[in-house]
Design an enzyme around this catalytic site. Structure first.
Site, PDB file in Angstrom:
ATOM      1  N   CYS A 152      42.711  39.723  33.168  1.00 26.25           N
ATOM      2  CA  CYS A 152      43.910  39.193  33.834  1.00 26.25           C
ATOM      3  C   CYS A 152      45.177  39.998  33.557  1.00 26.25           C
ATOM      4  CB  CYS A 152      44.123  37.734  33.416  1.00 26.25           C
ATOM      5  SG  CYS A 152      42.683  36.693  33.733  1.00 26.25           S
ATOM      6  N   HIS A 159      46.781  46.998  23.223  1.00 30.80           N
ATOM      7  CA  HIS A 159      45.319  46.869  23.247  1.00 30.80           C
ATOM      8  C   HIS A 159      44.822  46.548  21.835  1.00 30.80           C
ATOM      9  CE1 HIS A 159      41.235  47.314  24.484  1.00 30.80           C
ATOM     10  NE2 HIS A 159      41.530  47.906  25.624  1.00 30.80           N
ATOM     11  N   HIS A 161      64.195  35.033  33.953  1.00 32.58           N
ATOM     12  CA  HIS A 161      62.981  34.477  34.556  1.00 32.58           C
ATOM     13  C   HIS A 161      61.747  34.940  33.777  1.00 32.58           C
ATOM     14  CE1 HIS A 161      65.511  33.411  37.984  1.00 32.58           C
ATOM     15  NE2 HIS A 161      65.960  34.656  37.971  1.00 32.58           N
ATOM     16  N   HIS A 184      51.223  34.654  32.625  1.00 36.07           N
ATOM     17  CA  HIS A 184      49.926  34.501  33.280  1.00 36.07           C
ATOM     18  C   HIS A 184      49.399  33.077  33.150  1.00 36.07           C
ATOM     19  CE1 HIS A 184      45.781  34.754  34.345  1.00 36.07           C
ATOM     20  NE2 HIS A 184      45.365  34.660  33.111  1.00 36.07           N
ATOM     21  N   ASN A 194      43.772  29.492  38.136  1.00 38.70           N
ATOM     22  CA  ASN A 194      43.920  30.801  37.511  1.00 38.70           C
ATOM     23  C   ASN A 194      43.471  31.869  38.506  1.00 38.70           C
ATOM     24  OD1 ASN A 194      43.719  33.149  36.034  1.00 38.70           O
ATOM     25  ND2 ASN A 194      42.712  32.226  34.270  1.00 38.70           N
TER      26      ASN A 194
END
Length: 483
Positions: free
Chosen positions: A213, A292, A377, A381, A414
């Protein structure tokens, strides 16, 4: 009994310390944020006063300065603008009630798995109705064929709208980046775009698969880098998800979670490095950041595609996911914070860190920077209710800040990497985006990764100018949600 009401003067006396505290903090923020603007003029004045004492080789100095200025000008990073974006407008034929989902899966799952799935669907934060492709003929005879149809439906719907909205010609597009998680056909989805819109032969195309995602913002980062070496070009980004192709039918509860969470959706984004496009663009890309955590085994395995004991392929979602996502977010904030937070917030964070680490002030609580001082703003996710709850607590956000994310989850579920674009579309449809506003998009994905995109609005976007999937229903939102 006669009640005693405090007098006006007493109320004012109580409010005075609070107002003084707010005023003091505002002055502190102003002074620290604008310190450079106070120091630089003073330094220039000092240099002018002492000009007579400078080195006499002024010609050589001027030549060196001119060369440095020229190099800095020509080697500076190109600015990247978001001309516009479109979210896929779901056909109402795909609108599906929870009862229809229960009816379809009741005969496919064991009673225990069916009960578990029903409970999860009710707790995800999604509404009673979401959009699902191919449920009428579920399970499909060929999950691959169904996945290709779903991908083509979403991809072409979003890109068609974007091309019509922006008026960009196919020959002007120099970069195409498509990201999707589990469905990766041959030819690739980026090749599907080249074929459908007859793009030029030297177009740079990339298909990002299996990146979860966060891949939508990773695609933005990749496109930004490619636009640094292409002159006067456009980059087309397509972020989508096709959950129908990877639906899991089995008894492994950790794999059933993905069935309950993911729904169809997609977004097409047009980026430009053309200076002339600044006046017609909506946003400028200020920062992109990628973290990562794949070197850590727990992070690497927390979202993992693998077969179950019976050989049925599915995506395992570990119980460690909220903790892993929190760690990834913390690492991403550490990298992004110094770039976006005002000096005042950075100083407070540093002071708290020094006190706890070097001055043995263990009772001093860690300082959480106020990101509301850096952004107007937030597009976080919409991975699920638990993910949004954790982000709201970690970043100390208000219900208003979380509204676009929660309403997107409620209406669409989602939609993977495209969810941050549905959220920005929500803010635009509400008329909240003003010139100069800063937007923080945050994505989480398997690997485990956290990616951020920071945008600045180049103009105020009035609701009557907005044309997106929210505009027809925006007056019904926000909807009150159960805790």
């Amino acid at each position: 009994m006669q009640q005693h009401h405090p007098s006006h003067s007493q109320t004012q006396n109580k409010m005075a310390p609070k107002n003084l505290k707010i005023l003091t903090k505002q002055c502190y923020h102003h002074l620290t944020t604008n310190a450079l603007f106070l120091i630089i003029p003073a330094a220039l004045c000092a240099a002018i006063i002492n000009l007579d004492h400078l080195y006499h080789g002024s010609l050589t100095t001027a030549a060196i300065l001119t060369l440095c200025a020229s190099l800095a000008y020509f080697l500076r990073p190109r600015k990247v603008y978001l001309v516009d974006f479109t979210c896929y407008r779901h056909d109402r034929a795909f609108l599906t009630h929870r009862d229809a989902i229960r009816e379809k899966i009741s005969g496919l799952l064991s009673p225990e798995s069916f009960a578990f799935s029903t409970k999860v669907i009710e707790r995800t934060g999604a509404g009673d109705e979401t959009f699902i492709y191919g449920l009428r003929d579920f399970p499909p005879k060929s999950s691959f064929a169904c996945g290709r149809e779903e991908a083509e439906t979403v991809l072409c719907g979003a890109v068609d709208d974007l091309m019509a909205k922006t008026g960009v010609e196919a020959a002007q597009i120099g970069v195409v980046v498509v990201n999707i998680s589990t469905f990766n056909p041959v030819p690739s989805l980026s090749a599907m775009i080249v074929n459908r819109y007859k793009l030029r032969e030297d177009v740079l195309t990339y298909s990002l698969g299996g990146m979860g995602c966060s891949a939508g913002l990773i695609a933005v980062d990749l496109a930004k880098r490619l636009l640094q070496v292409q002159r006067n070009s456009y980059a087309l980004i397509m972020s989508l998800e096709c959950p129908t192709s990877s639906y899991y039918i089995g008894d492994d509860k950790s794999k059933l979670l993905s069935n309950c969470l993911f729904r169809m959706g997609g977004a097409a984004v047009l980026l430009s490095n053309r200076r002339s496009d600044r006046r017609i663009s909506k946003y400028e890309l200020i920062h992109s950041s990628r973290t990562h955590r794949g070197a850590d085994d727990r992070s690497y395995k927390c979202v993992f595609q693998e077969p179950d004991k019976e050989g049925a392929l599915g995506i395992t979602i570990s119980k460690d996911l909220p903790a892993v996502a929190g760690e990834a977010l913390k690492a991403n904030i550490s990298a992004l914070g110094p770039l976006v937070l005002p000096v005042s917030e950075q100083l407070l964070f540093l002071a708290t860190l020094i006190g706890r680490k070097y001055l043995n002030m263990r009772g001093l609580a860690p300082y959480v920077p106020d990101f509301k001082a850096a952004f107007e703003h937030f597009c976080i996710h919409a991975g699920g209710k638990a993910v949004l709850d954790a982000a709201e607590t970690s970043l100390k956000l208000r219900a208003w800040d979380m509204e676009p994310s929660r309403m997107t989850l409620y209406r669409y579920g989602n939609t993977s990497s495209s969810s941050v674009w549905y959220q920005l579309a929500y803010a635009e449809a509400k008329g909240r985006v003003r010139k100069g506003d800063r937007v923080w998009q945050i994505g989480f994905g398997s690997g485990f990764k956290c990616a951020s995109g920071v945008w600045r609005a180049l103009r105020t976007i009035p609701p009557n100018e907005v044309d997106n999937p929210w505009i027809q229903v925006i007056d019904h939102y926000p909807i009150s949600l159960p805790n």
